[in-house]
Design a protein around this motif. Structure first.
Motif, PDB file in Angstrom:
ATOM      1  N   GLY A  80       0.787  -1.224   0.000  1.00 13.89           N
ATOM      2  CA  GLY A  80       0.000   0.000   0.000  1.00 13.89           C
ATOM      3  C   GLY A  80       0.820   1.275   0.000  1.00 13.89           C
ATOM      4  O   GLY A  80       0.256   2.368   0.054  1.00 13.89           O
ATOM      5  N   ALA A  81       2.144   1.169  -0.077  1.00  9.32           N
ATOM      6  CA  ALA A  81       2.996   2.363  -0.092  1.00  9.32           C
ATOM      7  C   ALA A  81       2.721   3.185  -1.351  1.00  9.32           C
ATOM      8  O   ALA A  81       2.337   2.661  -2.403  1.00  9.32           O
ATOM      9  CB  ALA A  81       4.464   1.962  -0.030  1.00  9.32           C
ATOM     10  N   ALA A  82       2.926   4.495  -1.213  1.00  4.37           N
ATOM     11  CA  ALA A  82       2.680   5.395  -2.339  1.00  4.37           C
ATOM     12  C   ALA A  82       3.611   6.594  -2.232  1.00  4.37           C
ATOM     13  O   ALA A  82       4.226   6.845  -1.197  1.00  4.37           O
ATOM     14  CB  ALA A  82       1.218   5.868  -2.335  1.00  4.37           C
ATOM     15  N   ILE A  83       3.691   7.338  -3.315  1.00  4.45           N
ATOM     16  CA  ILE A  83       4.381   8.627  -3.324  1.00  4.45           C
ATOM     17  C   ILE A  83       3.322   9.666  -3.661  1.00  4.45           C
ATOM     18  O   ILE A  83       2.457   9.427  -4.514  1.00  4.45           O
ATOM     19  CB  ILE A  83       5.565   8.649  -4.332  1.00  4.45           C
ATOM     20  CG1 ILE A  83       6.410   9.904  -4.173  1.00  4.45           C
ATOM     21  CG2 ILE A  83       5.105   8.496  -5.755  1.00  4.45           C
ATOM     22  CD1 ILE A  83       7.482   9.786  -3.153  1.00  4.45           C
ATOM     23  N   GLU A  84       3.354  10.779  -2.960  1.00  4.81           N
ATOM     24  CA  GLU A  84       2.406  11.861  -3.213  1.00  4.81           C
ATOM     25  C   GLU A  84       3.176  13.022  -3.825  1.00  4.81           C
ATOM     26  O   GLU A  84       4.134  13.521  -3.225  1.00  4.81           O
ATOM     27  CB  GLU A  84       1.735  12.273  -1.906  1.00  4.81           C
ATOM     28  CG  GLU A  84       0.591  13.249  -2.089  1.00  4.81           C
ATOM     29  CD  GLU A  84      -0.129  13.487  -0.779  1.00  4.81           C
ATOM     30  OE1 GLU A  84      -1.140  12.810  -0.526  1.00  4.81           O
ATOM     31  OE2 GLU A  84       0.361  14.347  -0.011  1.00  4.81           O
ATOM     32  N   LEU A  85       2.772  13.431  -5.019  1.00  3.14           N
ATOM     33  CA  LEU A  85       3.428  14.509  -5.765  1.00  3.14           C
ATOM     34  C   LEU A  85       2.386  15.577  -6.069  1.00  3.14           C
ATOM     35  O   LEU A  85       1.428  15.307  -6.815  1.00  3.14           O
ATOM     36  CB  LEU A  85       4.045  13.977  -7.060  1.00  3.14           C
ATOM     37  CG  LEU A  85       5.030  12.822  -6.901  1.00  3.14           C
ATOM     38  CD1 LEU A  85       5.323  12.181  -8.250  1.00  3.14           C
ATOM     39  CD2 LEU A  85       6.300  13.304  -6.227  1.00  3.14           C
ATOM     40  N   ASP A  86       2.542  16.765  -5.479  1.00  4.64           N
ATOM     41  CA  ASP A  86       1.564  17.852  -5.640  1.00  4.64           C
ATOM     42  C   ASP A  86       0.139  17.348  -5.395  1.00  4.64           C
ATOM     43  O   ASP A  86      -0.795  17.667  -6.146  1.00  4.64           O
ATOM     44  CB  ASP A  86       1.687  18.509  -7.016  1.00  4.64           C
ATOM     45  CG  ASP A  86       2.885  19.435  -7.115  1.00  4.64           C
ATOM     46  OD1 ASP A  86       3.368  19.916  -6.057  1.00  4.64           O
ATOM     47  OD2 ASP A  86       3.348  19.688  -8.245  1.00  4.64           O
ATOM     48  N   GLY A  87      -0.030  16.535  -4.342  1.00  2.00           N
ATOM     49  CA  GLY A  87      -1.350  16.068  -3.928  1.00  2.00           C
ATOM     50  C   GLY A  87      -1.865  14.831  -4.644  1.00  2.00           C
ATOM     51  O   GLY A  87      -2.918  14.310  -4.286  1.00  2.00           O
ATOM     52  N   ALA A 108       6.451  10.584   0.894  1.00  2.00           N
ATOM     53  CA  ALA A 108       6.198   9.157   0.751  1.00  2.00           C
ATOM     54  C   ALA A 108       5.122   8.783   1.753  1.00  2.00           C
ATOM     55  O   ALA A 108       5.048   9.342   2.850  1.00  2.00           O
ATOM     56  CB  ALA A 108       7.476   8.374   0.997  1.00  2.00           C
ATOM     57  N   ILE A 109       4.291   7.832   1.384  1.00  2.00           N
ATOM     58  CA  ILE A 109       3.225   7.364   2.254  1.00  2.00           C
ATOM     59  C   ILE A 109       3.459   5.892   2.528  1.00  2.00           C
ATOM     60  O   ILE A 109       3.542   5.075   1.609  1.00  2.00           O
ATOM     61  CB  ILE A 109       1.852   7.589   1.600  1.00  2.00           C
ATOM     62  CG1 ILE A 109       1.668   9.097   1.369  1.00  2.00           C
ATOM     63  CG2 ILE A 109       0.738   7.003   2.452  1.00  2.00           C
ATOM     64  CD1 ILE A 109       0.529   9.457   0.495  1.00  2.00           C
ATOM     65  N   GLY A 110       3.614   5.573   3.800  1.00  2.00           N
ATOM     66  CA  GLY A 110       3.922   4.205   4.195  1.00  2.00           C
ATOM     67  C   GLY A 110       5.405   4.057   4.466  1.00  2.00           C
ATOM     68  O   GLY A 110       6.223   4.834   3.991  1.00  2.00           O
ATOM     69  N   MET A 111       5.727   3.055   5.245  1.00  2.00           N
ATOM     70  CA  MET A 111       7.133   2.803   5.585  1.00  2.00           C
ATOM     71  C   MET A 111       7.849   2.274   4.345  1.00  2.00           C
ATOM     72  O   MET A 111       7.317   1.429   3.636  1.00  2.00           O
ATOM     73  CB  MET A 111       7.219   1.792   6.715  1.00  2.00           C
ATOM     74  CG  MET A 111       6.414   2.194   7.932  1.00  2.00           C
ATOM     75  SD  MET A 111       7.349   2.871   9.282  1.00  2.00           S
ATOM     76  CE  MET A 111       8.583   1.700   9.597  1.00  2.00           C
ATOM     77  N   MET A 112       9.046   2.797   4.114  1.00  2.00           N
ATOM     78  CA  MET A 112       9.843   2.318   2.982  1.00  2.00           C
ATOM     79  C   MET A 112      11.306   2.693   3.172  1.00  2.00           C
ATOM     80  O   MET A 112      11.641   3.549   3.977  1.00  2.00           O
ATOM     81  CB  MET A 112       9.297   2.834   1.651  1.00  2.00           C
ATOM     82  CG  MET A 112       9.292   4.328   1.450  1.00  2.00           C
ATOM     83  SD  MET A 112       8.581   4.827  -0.163  1.00  2.00           S
ATOM     84  CE  MET A 112       6.838   4.731   0.164  1.00  2.00           C
ATOM     85  N   ARG A 113      12.133   2.016   2.438  1.00  2.00           N
ATOM     86  CA  ARG A 113      13.565   2.336   2.362  1.00  2.00           C
ATOM     87  C   ARG A 113      13.837   2.749   0.933  1.00  2.00           C
ATOM     88  O   ARG A 113      13.468   2.048  -0.015  1.00  2.00           O
ATOM     89  CB  ARG A 113      14.419   1.137   2.756  1.00  2.00           C
ATOM     90  CG  ARG A 113      15.908   1.409   2.594  1.00  2.00           C
ATOM     91  CD  ARG A 113      16.745   0.344   3.219  1.00  2.00           C
ATOM     92  NE  ARG A 113      17.112   0.826   4.552  1.00  2.00           N
ATOM     93  CZ  ARG A 113      18.087   0.333   5.288  1.00  2.00           C
ATOM     94  NH1 ARG A 113      18.774  -0.705   4.860  1.00  2.00           N
ATOM     95  NH2 ARG A 113      18.371   0.843   6.458  1.00  2.00           N
ATOM     96  N   THR A 114      14.475   3.917   0.784  1.00  2.00           N
ATOM     97  CA  THR A 114      14.733   4.455  -0.545  1.00  2.00           C
ATOM     98  C   THR A 114      16.201   4.828  -0.708  1.00  2.00           C
ATOM     99  O   THR A 114      16.899   5.114   0.268  1.00  2.00           O
ATOM    100  CB  THR A 114      13.893   5.725  -0.808  1.00  2.00           C
ATOM    101  OG1 THR A 114      14.280   6.736   0.127  1.00  2.00           O
ATOM    102  CG2 THR A 114      12.410   5.461  -0.691  1.00  2.00           C
ATOM    103  N   LEU A 115      16.621   4.843  -1.939  1.00  2.00           N
ATOM    104  CA  LEU A 115      17.899   5.431  -2.311  1.00  2.00           C
ATOM    105  C   LEU A 115      17.517   6.724  -3.015  1.00  2.00           C
ATOM    106  O   LEU A 115      16.723   6.705  -3.967  1.00  2.00           O
ATOM    107  CB  LEU A 115      18.670   4.511  -3.249  1.00  2.00           C
ATOM    108  CG  LEU A 115      20.062   4.986  -3.616  1.00  2.00           C
ATOM    109  CD1 LEU A 115      20.974   4.915  -2.390  1.00  2.00           C
ATOM    110  CD2 LEU A 115      20.627   4.140  -4.731  1.00  2.00           C
ATOM    111  N   VAL A 116      18.013   7.861  -2.528  1.00  2.00           N
ATOM    112  CA  VAL A 116      17.670   9.157  -3.103  1.00  2.00           C
ATOM    113  C   VAL A 116      18.937   9.763  -3.694  1.00  2.00           C
ATOM    114  O   VAL A 116      19.954   9.889  -3.008  1.00  2.00           O
ATOM    115  CB  VAL A 116      17.069  10.106  -2.035  1.00  2.00           C
ATOM    116  CG1 VAL A 116      16.774  11.478  -2.638  1.00  2.00           C
ATOM    117  CG2 VAL A 116      15.817   9.502  -1.421  1.00  2.00           C
ATOM    118  N   ILE A 117      18.857  10.134  -4.958  1.00  2.00           N
ATOM    119  CA  ILE A 117      19.945  10.856  -5.605  1.00  2.00           C
ATOM    120  C   ILE A 117      19.493  12.310  -5.698  1.00  2.00           C
ATOM    121  O   ILE A 117      18.422  12.605  -6.236  1.00  2.00           O
ATOM    122  CB  ILE A 117      20.269  10.286  -7.003  1.00  2.00           C
ATOM    123  CG1 ILE A 117      20.774   8.844  -6.879  1.00  2.00           C
ATOM    124  CG2 ILE A 117      21.330  11.125  -7.698  1.00  2.00           C
ATOM    125  CD1 ILE A 117      19.780   7.817  -7.170  1.00  2.00           C
TER     126      ILE A 117
END
Length: 132
Positions: A80-87, A108-117
């Motif tokens: 159920g994880a998601a990304i919210e971009l401008d709503g 980000a919505i929900g627990m997650m591990r990310t690599l961010v550049i």
């Protein structure tokens, strides 16, 4: 196979550049609007950005960057994880990549591990925390 040298790279720059290997899990995490970030390569002049291993909490806060572009690569996430971009919410799964230009309100919505550049190099003064 030998790789060609780009025409804008001088031989003196090639002699000075040294590769760098970083264990992201060995970097002390710092708090951020998303959760906890481990940031690498801020002191590596050959790379015009930073790389972050970010553990995103369930209560990640919406924020934006005035000049930074970020690319999130989802490594792990709960269902159920998601990304919210401008709503606008978009579901994500492991190995989803999201490019976020300057000015876009995101979280980000929900627990997650990310690599961010992050480009250019991360600067906390470029970040505007917004109310959810």
């Amino acid at each position: 196979m030998k790789h060609p040298i780009p025409p804008n790279v001088t031989s003196s720059a090639l002699e000075m550049a040294e590769p760098r290997i970083v264990d992201l899990t060995a970097i002390e995490p710092v708090s951020c609007p998303c959760g906890q970030a481990r940031r690498a390569f801020a002191d590596f002049p050959e790379f015009p950005g930073t790389v972050h291993l970010t553990d995103i909490d369930a209560d990640a806060q919406p924020h934006r960057h005035r000049e930074h572009t970020e690319v999130y690569v989802i490594l792990e996430c709960e269902p159920g994880a998601a990304i919210e971009l401008d709503g606008v919410r978009t579901p994500v799964s492991p190995l989803t990549a999201v490019a976020i230009p300057p000015g876009v309100v995101h979280r980000a919505i929900g627990m997650m591990r990310t690599l961010v550049i992050c480009h250019p190099e991360f600067d906390p003064l470029d970040e505007d925390l917004l109310k959810s």
